[in-house]
Design an enzyme around this catalytic site. Structure first.
Site, PDB file in Angstrom:
ATOM      1  N   HIS A  16       0.842  -1.189   0.000  1.00 36.57           N
ATOM      2  CA  HIS A  16       0.000   0.000   0.000  1.00 36.57           C
ATOM      3  C   HIS A  16       0.876   1.237   0.000  1.00 36.57           C
ATOM      4  O   HIS A  16       2.102   1.159   0.088  1.00 36.57           O
ATOM      5  CB  HIS A  16      -0.989   0.009   1.169  1.00 36.57           C
ATOM      6  N   CYS A  35       6.241   5.936   4.129  1.00 42.64           N
ATOM      7  CA  CYS A  35       5.008   5.213   3.751  1.00 42.64           C
ATOM      8  C   CYS A  35       4.306   5.865   2.564  1.00 42.64           C
ATOM      9  O   CYS A  35       3.374   5.290   2.005  1.00 42.64           O
ATOM     10  CB  CYS A  35       4.057   5.127   4.935  1.00 42.64           C
ATOM     11  N   HIS A  41       4.981   0.236  -0.797  1.00 41.78           N
ATOM     12  CA  HIS A  41       5.761  -0.566   0.146  1.00 41.78           C
ATOM     13  C   HIS A  41       4.842  -1.677   0.650  1.00 41.78           C
ATOM     14  O   HIS A  41       3.625  -1.580   0.551  1.00 41.78           O
ATOM     15  CB  HIS A  41       6.308   0.281   1.308  1.00 41.78           C
ATOM     16  N   HIS A  43       3.886  -5.099   3.493  1.00 42.82           N
ATOM     17  CA  HIS A  43       3.928  -5.619   4.862  1.00 42.82           C
ATOM     18  C   HIS A  43       3.519  -7.082   4.864  1.00 42.82           C
ATOM     19  O   HIS A  43       2.726  -7.525   4.035  1.00 42.82           O
ATOM     20  CB  HIS A  43       2.954  -4.863   5.771  1.00 42.82           C
ATOM     21  N   ASP A  81      -4.646 -10.711   0.280  1.00 43.16           N
ATOM     22  CA  ASP A  81      -3.318 -11.319   0.175  1.00 43.16           C
ATOM     23  C   ASP A  81      -2.694 -11.090  -1.197  1.00 43.16           C
ATOM     24  O   ASP A  81      -3.327 -11.333  -2.233  1.00 43.16           O
ATOM     25  CB  ASP A  81      -3.407 -12.815   0.461  1.00 43.16           C
ATOM     26  N   HIS A  82      -1.458 -10.606  -1.179  1.00 44.80           N
ATOM     27  CA  HIS A  82      -0.687 -10.320  -2.382  1.00 44.80           C
ATOM     28  C   HIS A  82      -1.388  -9.323  -3.298  1.00 44.80           C
ATOM     29  O   HIS A  82      -1.344  -9.450  -4.516  1.00 44.80           O
ATOM     30  CB  HIS A  82      -0.319 -11.606  -3.128  1.00 44.80           C
ATOM     31  N   GLU A 128       0.826  -4.664  11.594  1.00 43.28           N
ATOM     32  CA  GLU A 128       1.452  -4.215  10.349  1.00 43.28           C
ATOM     33  C   GLU A 128       2.960  -4.484  10.378  1.00 43.28           C
ATOM     34  O   GLU A 128       3.527  -4.947   9.394  1.00 43.28           O
ATOM     35  CB  GLU A 128       1.176  -2.726  10.164  1.00 43.28           C
TER      36      GLU A 128
END
Length: 143
Positions: A16, A35, A41, A43, A81-82, A128
């Site tokens: 995100h 960020c 970037h 997580h 996810d991903h 996070e």
């Protein structure tokens, strides 16, 4: 009967960017720091979903953890996810993809399916980073 709290942990990976289009690049960096990186970037998120209820006399369960896991996978893991949270997730469109906003949207997605499975959603903890996490109790004050 005694109330019991049970928690299920799941993980997902996502990218995100914290960015407001109505702000300059300088203002975004001032507020969001790294960020706000224009190249995004990512997580490795960990989510903890806590449910409460009374253990069934028949099974001893508050909620069948297989059912809870399936709800989380279907409503949270598969959509997130991903993914790029800013671009790929319809239920996050139009909002800043902060951990706080993500956890509120996740709550809204899983509250009713958990209730239908016999539990009451009490808390979601979304981690996070090892140093940053959000806990959400459904908008109820905990003070």
């Amino acid at each position: 009967m005694k109330t019991v709290y049970i928690t299920r942990r799941e993980t997902f990976n996502a990218a995100h960017k914290l960015w407001r289009e109505d702000w300059s690049e300088e203002k975004n960096f001032e507020v969001f720091g790294r960020c706000s990186n224009k190249n995004w970037h990512g997580h490795n998120f960990t989510i903890y979903v806590t449910v409460k209820g009374f253990p069934s006399e028949e099974t001893g369960f508050v909620i069948n953890l297989k059912d809870l896991s399936e709800i989380i996978k279907q409503e949270v893991i598969e959509p997130l996810d991903h993914k790029n949270l800013n671009l790929d997730v319809p239920f996050l469109q139009g909002m800043l993809a902060s951990t706080e906003n993500i956890v509120i949207q996740v709550w809204d997605r899983i509250k009713e399916p958990i209730h239908a499975a016999g539990g009451e959603l009490v808390k979601i903890k979304l981690v996070e980073t090892e140093n940053n996490f959000v806990e959400y109790y459904g908008g109820k004050d905990i003070y």
